[in-house]
Design a protein around this motif. Structure first.
Motif, PDB file in Angstrom:
ATOM      1  N   GLU A 251      10.618  21.067  17.383  1.00  0.00           N
ATOM      2  CA  GLU A 251      10.101  19.785  17.426  1.00  0.00           C
ATOM      3  C   GLU A 251       8.347  19.417  17.675  1.00  0.00           C
ATOM      4  OE1 GLU A 251      12.008  20.669  21.705  1.00  0.00           O
ATOM      5  OE2 GLU A 251      12.333  21.327  19.469  1.00  0.00           O
ATOM      6  N   HIS A 252       7.973  20.532  17.708  1.00  0.00           N
ATOM      7  CA  HIS A 252       6.535  20.384  17.836  1.00  0.00           C
ATOM      8  C   HIS A 252       5.548  21.162  16.790  1.00  0.00           C
ATOM      9  CE1 HIS A 252       6.981  18.617  21.812  1.00  0.00           C
ATOM     10  NE2 HIS A 252       8.065  19.666  22.498  1.00  0.00           N
ATOM     11  N   GLU A 253       6.479  21.580  15.855  1.00  0.00           N
ATOM     12  CA  GLU A 253       5.600  22.026  14.554  1.00  0.00           C
ATOM     13  C   GLU A 253       5.045  21.140  13.846  1.00  0.00           C
ATOM     14  OE1 GLU A 253       9.052  25.572  14.022  1.00  0.00           O
ATOM     15  OE2 GLU A 253       9.016  23.796  12.419  1.00  0.00           O
ATOM     16  N   GLY A 254       3.994  21.715  13.037  1.00  0.00           N
ATOM     17  CA  GLY A 254       3.152  20.530  12.257  1.00  0.00           C
ATOM     18  C   GLY A 254       2.240  19.530  13.116  1.00  0.00           C
ATOM     19  N   ARG A 255       1.918  19.726  14.407  1.00  0.00           N
ATOM     20  CA  ARG A 255       1.044  19.045  15.190  1.00  0.00           C
ATOM     21  C   ARG A 255      -0.291  19.545  15.299  1.00  0.00           C
ATOM     22  NH1 ARG A 255       5.524  16.542  19.375  1.00  0.00           N
ATOM     23  NH2 ARG A 255       6.617  15.351  17.847  1.00  0.00           N
ATOM     24  N   GLY A 256      -0.597  20.829  15.001  1.00  0.00           N
ATOM     25  CA  GLY A 256      -1.609  21.542  15.417  1.00  0.00           C
ATOM     26  C   GLY A 256      -1.656  22.327  16.583  1.00  0.00           C
ATOM     27  N   ILE A 257      -0.504  22.305  17.104  1.00  0.00           N
ATOM     28  CA  ILE A 257      -0.368  23.049  18.447  1.00  0.00           C
ATOM     29  C   ILE A 257      -0.344  24.608  18.299  1.00  0.00           C
ATOM     30  CG2 ILE A 257       1.278  23.450  20.529  1.00  0.00           C
ATOM     31  CD1 ILE A 257       1.925  20.558  20.024  1.00  0.00           C
ATOM     32  N   GLY A 258       0.406  25.021  17.295  1.00  0.00           N
ATOM     33  CA  GLY A 258       0.230  26.493  16.958  1.00  0.00           C
ATOM     34  C   GLY A 258      -1.257  26.991  16.743  1.00  0.00           C
ATOM     35  N   ARG A 259      -1.716  26.229  16.055  1.00  0.00           N
ATOM     36  CA  ARG A 259      -3.108  26.534  15.676  1.00  0.00           C
ATOM     37  C   ARG A 259      -4.129  26.549  17.055  1.00  0.00           C
ATOM     38  NH1 ARG A 259      -6.977  24.527  10.861  1.00  0.00           N
ATOM     39  NH2 ARG A 259      -5.054  24.299   9.954  1.00  0.00           N
ATOM     40  N   ALA A 260      -3.849  25.515  17.867  1.00  0.00           N
ATOM     41  CA  ALA A 260      -4.601  25.503  18.933  1.00  0.00           C
ATOM     42  C   ALA A 260      -4.341  26.546  19.832  1.00  0.00           C
ATOM     43  CB  ALA A 260      -4.701  24.067  19.567  1.00  0.00           C
TER      44      ALA A 260
ATOM     45  N   LYS B 245      -7.230  29.827  20.886  1.00  0.00           N
ATOM     46  CA  LYS B 245      -7.519  30.287  22.234  1.00  0.00           C
ATOM     47  C   LYS B 245      -7.312  31.790  22.252  1.00  0.00           C
ATOM     48  CE  LYS B 245      -7.004  25.926  24.580  1.00  0.00           C
ATOM     49  NZ  LYS B 245      -8.191  25.642  25.049  1.00  0.00           N
ATOM     50  N   VAL B 246      -6.387  32.283  21.998  1.00  0.00           N
ATOM     51  CA  VAL B 246      -6.136  33.688  22.282  1.00  0.00           C
ATOM     52  C   VAL B 246      -7.213  34.461  21.377  1.00  0.00           C
ATOM     53  CG1 VAL B 246      -4.422  35.728  21.920  1.00  0.00           C
ATOM     54  CG2 VAL B 246      -3.611  33.586  22.979  1.00  0.00           C
ATOM     55  N   VAL B 247      -7.343  34.016  20.007  1.00  0.00           N
ATOM     56  CA  VAL B 247      -8.432  34.956  19.105  1.00  0.00           C
ATOM     57  C   VAL B 247      -9.549  34.664  19.807  1.00  0.00           C
ATOM     58  CG1 VAL B 247      -9.764  34.476  17.269  1.00  0.00           C
ATOM     59  CG2 VAL B 247      -7.424  34.320  16.954  1.00  0.00           C
ATOM     60  N   GLY B 248      -9.990  33.527  20.531  1.00  0.00           N
ATOM     61  CA  GLY B 248     -11.331  33.630  21.302  1.00  0.00           C
ATOM     62  C   GLY B 248     -11.229  34.390  22.595  1.00  0.00           C
ATOM     63  N   ASP B 249      -9.950  34.507  23.113  1.00  0.00           N
ATOM     64  CA  ASP B 249     -10.071  35.492  24.224  1.00  0.00           C
ATOM     65  C   ASP B 249     -10.068  36.872  23.974  1.00  0.00           C
ATOM     66  OD1 ASP B 249      -9.533  33.408  26.294  1.00  0.00           O
ATOM     67  OD2 ASP B 249      -7.177  33.866  25.977  1.00  0.00           O
TER      68      ASP B 249
ATOM     69  N   LEU C 247      -5.189  30.100   7.980  1.00  0.00           N
ATOM     70  CA  LEU C 247      -6.263  30.352   8.698  1.00  0.00           C
ATOM     71  C   LEU C 247      -6.842  31.393   8.706  1.00  0.00           C
ATOM     72  CD1 LEU C 247      -3.891  29.079  11.783  1.00  0.00           C
ATOM     73  CD2 LEU C 247      -5.594  27.784  10.449  1.00  0.00           C
ATOM     74  N   GLY C 248      -7.059  32.202   7.408  1.00  0.00           N
ATOM     75  CA  GLY C 248      -7.900  33.312   7.178  1.00  0.00           C
ATOM     76  C   GLY C 248      -7.412  34.780   7.483  1.00  0.00           C
ATOM     77  N   TRP C 249      -6.133  34.941   7.924  1.00  0.00           N
ATOM     78  CA  TRP C 249      -5.679  36.140   8.287  1.00  0.00           C
ATOM     79  C   TRP C 249      -5.261  36.897   6.985  1.00  0.00           C
ATOM     80  CZ3 TRP C 249      -4.864  38.195  13.091  1.00  0.00           C
ATOM     81  CH2 TRP C 249      -5.248  37.516  14.425  1.00  0.00           C
TER      82      TRP C 249
END
Length: 150
Positions: free
Chosen positions: A84-93, A97-101, A129-131
């Protein structure tokens, strides 16, 4: 909708395991995860000792998803989001964050295992996303993708 993405804490492990069984693709029940050696206790311990850095997304106070990486290898080990939370940019965000870590830990190359089936959501998500494919597959039969942050 109130969205908060924050660093995961050991107390999140139980909710992460419960959420994983409710995902649209690649769902695992608590017993299936336990058979792989992943329990509430082991997950909490890895968050606590820093070997599994991650972030969780909270929507209106409830966990909507999470993403974790492996501190010692640079692998993004899991990204899970409730349907129900897909398609809102949450997964990308969460992934960013983990990529940054992991990049901050010194990794110039990150990797993950992803479905090789073009019909799966993850297949297009990561590529968008470039993978990029390494042309190899892991022990679970997932295609290994890589990413070069920076």
């Amino acid at each position: 909708m109130s969205l908060l993405c924050r660093r995961a804490v050991p107390e999140d492990a139980a909710a992460c395991i419960t959420l994983r069984a409710r995902t649209r693709e690649n769902a695992f029940t608590e017993s299936e995860l336990a058979a792989l050696g992943i329990t509430r206790e082991s997950w909490a311990a890895q968050i606590r000792d820093g070997t599994l850095p991650g972030h969780v997304a909270m929507v209106d106070g409830d966990m909507a998803g999470y993403c974790f990486g492996e501190r010692d290898s640079g692998e993004v080990v899991v990204l899970a989001l409730l349907p129900e939370h897909e398609g809102r940019g949450i997964g990308r965000a969460l992934l960013q964050k983990v990529v940054g870590d992991l990049h901050a830990l010194g990794f110039a190359r990150l990797f993950l295992g992803c479905s090789a089936d073009p019909a799966s959501r993850s297949h297009g998500f990561y590529r968008h996303l470039g993978w990029r494919s390494t042309g190899t597959f892991d022990a679970a039969g997932d295609e290994v993708l890589e990413y070069f942050p920076g």
